[in-house]
Design a protein around this motif. Sequence first.
Motif, PDB file in Angstrom:
ATOM      1  N   VAL A  57       0.856  -1.323   0.151  1.00 59.44           N
ATOM      2  CA  VAL A  57      -0.021   0.010  -0.171  1.00 59.44           C
ATOM      3  C   VAL A  57       0.826   1.242  -0.278  1.00 59.44           C
ATOM      4  N   SER A  58       1.845   1.311   0.604  1.00 55.49           N
ATOM      5  CA  SER A  58       2.748   2.431   0.949  1.00 55.49           C
ATOM      6  C   SER A  58       3.337   2.523  -0.558  1.00 55.49           C
ATOM      7  N   HIS A  59       3.793   1.756  -1.233  1.00 58.66           N
ATOM      8  CA  HIS A  59       4.441   1.552  -2.403  1.00 58.66           C
ATOM      9  C   HIS A  59       3.592   2.561  -3.475  1.00 58.66           C
ATOM     10  N   VAL A  60       2.395   2.146  -3.441  1.00 55.71           N
ATOM     11  CA  VAL A  60       1.401   2.443  -4.628  1.00 55.71           C
ATOM     12  C   VAL A  60       0.943   4.060  -4.005  1.00 55.71           C
ATOM     13  N   LEU A  61       0.949   4.442  -2.722  1.00 56.82           N
ATOM     14  CA  LEU A  61       0.876   5.610  -2.197  1.00 56.82           C
ATOM     15  C   LEU A  61       1.793   6.488  -2.729  1.00 56.82           C
ATOM     16  N   MET A  62       3.245   6.116  -2.372  1.00 56.39           N
ATOM     17  CA  MET A  62       4.342   6.870  -2.785  1.00 56.39           C
ATOM     18  C   MET A  62       4.531   7.117  -4.326  1.00 56.39           C
ATOM     19  N   TRP A  63       3.886   6.153  -5.121  1.00 53.24           N
ATOM     20  CA  TRP A  63       3.911   6.467  -6.481  1.00 53.24           C
ATOM     21  C   TRP A  63       3.115   7.467  -6.814  1.00 53.24           C
ATOM     22  N   ALA A  64       1.914   7.359  -6.498  1.00 55.07           N
ATOM     23  CA  ALA A  64       0.822   8.417  -6.491  1.00 55.07           C
ATOM     24  C   ALA A  64       1.253   9.767  -6.094  1.00 55.07           C
ATOM     25  N   HIS A  65       2.085   9.586  -5.036  1.00 61.62           N
ATOM     26  CA  HIS A  65       2.621  11.072  -4.474  1.00 61.62           C
ATOM     27  C   HIS A  65       3.652  11.634  -5.570  1.00 61.62           C
ATOM     28  N   SER A  66       4.304  10.738  -6.244  1.00 59.72           N
ATOM     29  CA  SER A  66       5.466  11.174  -7.316  1.00 59.72           C
ATOM     30  C   SER A  66       4.649  11.691  -8.294  1.00 59.72           C
ATOM     31  N   LYS A  67       3.678  11.392  -8.679  1.00 59.15           N
ATOM     32  CA  LYS A  67       2.852  11.664  -9.564  1.00 59.15           C
ATOM     33  C   LYS A  67       1.822  13.100  -9.416  1.00 59.15           C
ATOM     34  N   GLY A  68       1.920  13.283  -8.176  1.00 56.75           N
ATOM     35  CA  GLY A  68       1.268  14.564  -7.941  1.00 56.75           C
ATOM     36  C   GLY A  68      -0.289  14.281  -7.452  1.00 56.75           C
ATOM     37  N   TYR A  69      -0.455  13.023  -7.159  1.00 54.51           N
ATOM     38  CA  TYR A  69      -1.911  12.544  -6.962  1.00 54.51           C
ATOM     39  C   TYR A  69      -2.046  12.417  -5.387  1.00 54.51           C
ATOM     40  N   THR A  70      -1.153  13.158  -4.389  1.00 60.67           N
ATOM     41  CA  THR A  70      -1.410  13.036  -3.119  1.00 60.67           C
ATOM     42  C   THR A  70      -2.620  13.832  -2.823  1.00 60.67           C
ATOM     43  N   ASP A  71      -3.485  13.298  -2.281  1.00 57.19           N
ATOM     44  CA  ASP A  71      -4.998  13.926  -1.802  1.00 57.19           C
ATOM     45  C   ASP A  71      -4.609  14.477  -0.343  1.00 57.19           C
ATOM     46  N   LYS A  72      -4.408  15.804  -0.311  1.00 57.51           N
ATOM     47  CA  LYS A  72      -4.085  16.296   0.920  1.00 57.51           C
ATOM     48  C   LYS A  72      -5.438  16.510   1.883  1.00 57.51           C
ATOM     49  N   ARG A  73      -6.566  16.157   1.478  1.00 60.08           N
ATOM     50  CA  ARG A  73      -7.727  16.297   2.276  1.00 60.08           C
ATOM     51  C   ARG A  73      -7.702  15.265   3.498  1.00 60.08           C
ATOM     52  N   HIS A  74      -6.974  14.009   3.259  1.00 59.45           N
ATOM     53  CA  HIS A  74      -7.183  12.727   3.978  1.00 59.45           C
ATOM     54  C   HIS A  74      -5.665  12.781   4.775  1.00 59.45           C
ATOM     55  N   GLN A  75      -5.601  13.517   5.835  1.00 63.53           N
ATOM     56  CA  GLN A  75      -4.455  13.765   6.680  1.00 63.53           C
ATOM     57  C   GLN A  75      -3.931  12.493   7.064  1.00 63.53           C
ATOM     58  N   ASN A  76      -4.685  11.376   7.492  1.00 68.71           N
ATOM     59  CA  ASN A  76      -4.408  10.092   7.785  1.00 68.71           C
ATOM     60  C   ASN A  76      -3.391   9.533   6.566  1.00 68.71           C
ATOM     61  N   ILE A  77      -3.890   9.809   5.395  1.00 70.36           N
ATOM     62  CA  ILE A  77      -2.738   9.111   4.446  1.00 70.36           C
ATOM     63  C   ILE A  77      -1.559   9.705   4.495  1.00 70.36           C
ATOM     64  N   VAL A  78      -1.545  11.142   4.552  1.00 63.41           N
ATOM     65  CA  VAL A  78      -0.490  11.845   4.241  1.00 63.41           C
ATOM     66  C   VAL A  78       0.681  11.343   5.568  1.00 63.41           C
ATOM     67  N   ASP A  79       0.168  11.188   6.695  1.00 64.23           N
ATOM     68  CA  ASP A  79       0.743  10.772   8.023  1.00 64.23           C
ATOM     69  C   ASP A  79       1.299   9.447   7.889  1.00 64.23           C
ATOM     70  N   TYR A  80       0.540   8.584   7.112  1.00 67.11           N
ATOM     71  CA  TYR A  80       0.768   7.305   6.922  1.00 67.11           C
ATOM     72  C   TYR A  80       1.961   6.968   6.009  1.00 67.11           C
ATOM     73  N   ILE A  81       1.898   7.930   4.756  1.00 70.97           N
ATOM     74  CA  ILE A  81       3.072   7.858   3.994  1.00 70.97           C
ATOM     75  C   ILE A  81       4.654   8.237   4.831  1.00 70.97           C
ATOM     76  N   SER A  82       4.177   9.232   5.490  1.00 68.08           N
ATOM     77  CA  SER A  82       5.314   9.772   6.280  1.00 68.08           C
ATOM     78  C   SER A  82       5.731   8.666   7.275  1.00 68.08           C
ATOM     79  N   ARG A  83       5.035   8.056   7.913  1.00 68.54           N
ATOM     80  CA  ARG A  83       5.322   6.914   8.706  1.00 68.54           C
ATOM     81  C   ARG A  83       6.033   5.904   8.070  1.00 68.54           C
TER      82      ARG A  83
END
Length: 116
Positions: free
Chosen positions: A74-100
């Motif tokens: 899951v973190s691999h896919v989320l980091m791939w999305a982040h690299s494409k600019g797909y990070t959804d900042k509306r969901h702080q728990n996803i942002v926090d999860y990626i950071s962890r």
Amino acid sequence: MTKVEQWPSSPALELEQPLGVSQKHQFILPEISRSQEVESSCLYEFEMQSAILANSLPIKILAADRFTLADLFVSHVLMWAHSKGYTDKRHQNIVDYISRMRKCSHLLKQKILQLH
């Protein structure tokens, strides 16, 4: 099916699909077959799936109290999305999860390097 088995097969696959389609239309397909209009639908799909993930994402780590394969997928896919600019900042728990997960990744690399 255990939580470890459920997480990689569900959110990761649902989040990965729009990323893969977007990637195809940016780099993989012959130029004549690419469509820039696909990008907005891919982003929409990703945002819908990330909202589902955000509503079910546990506080710390997906499957238990330790880093698992589910977290890796899951973190691999989320980091791939982040690299494409797909990070959804509306969901702080996803942002926090990626950071962890980045911190976990860094710690794992250090441990591997110490073994050599």
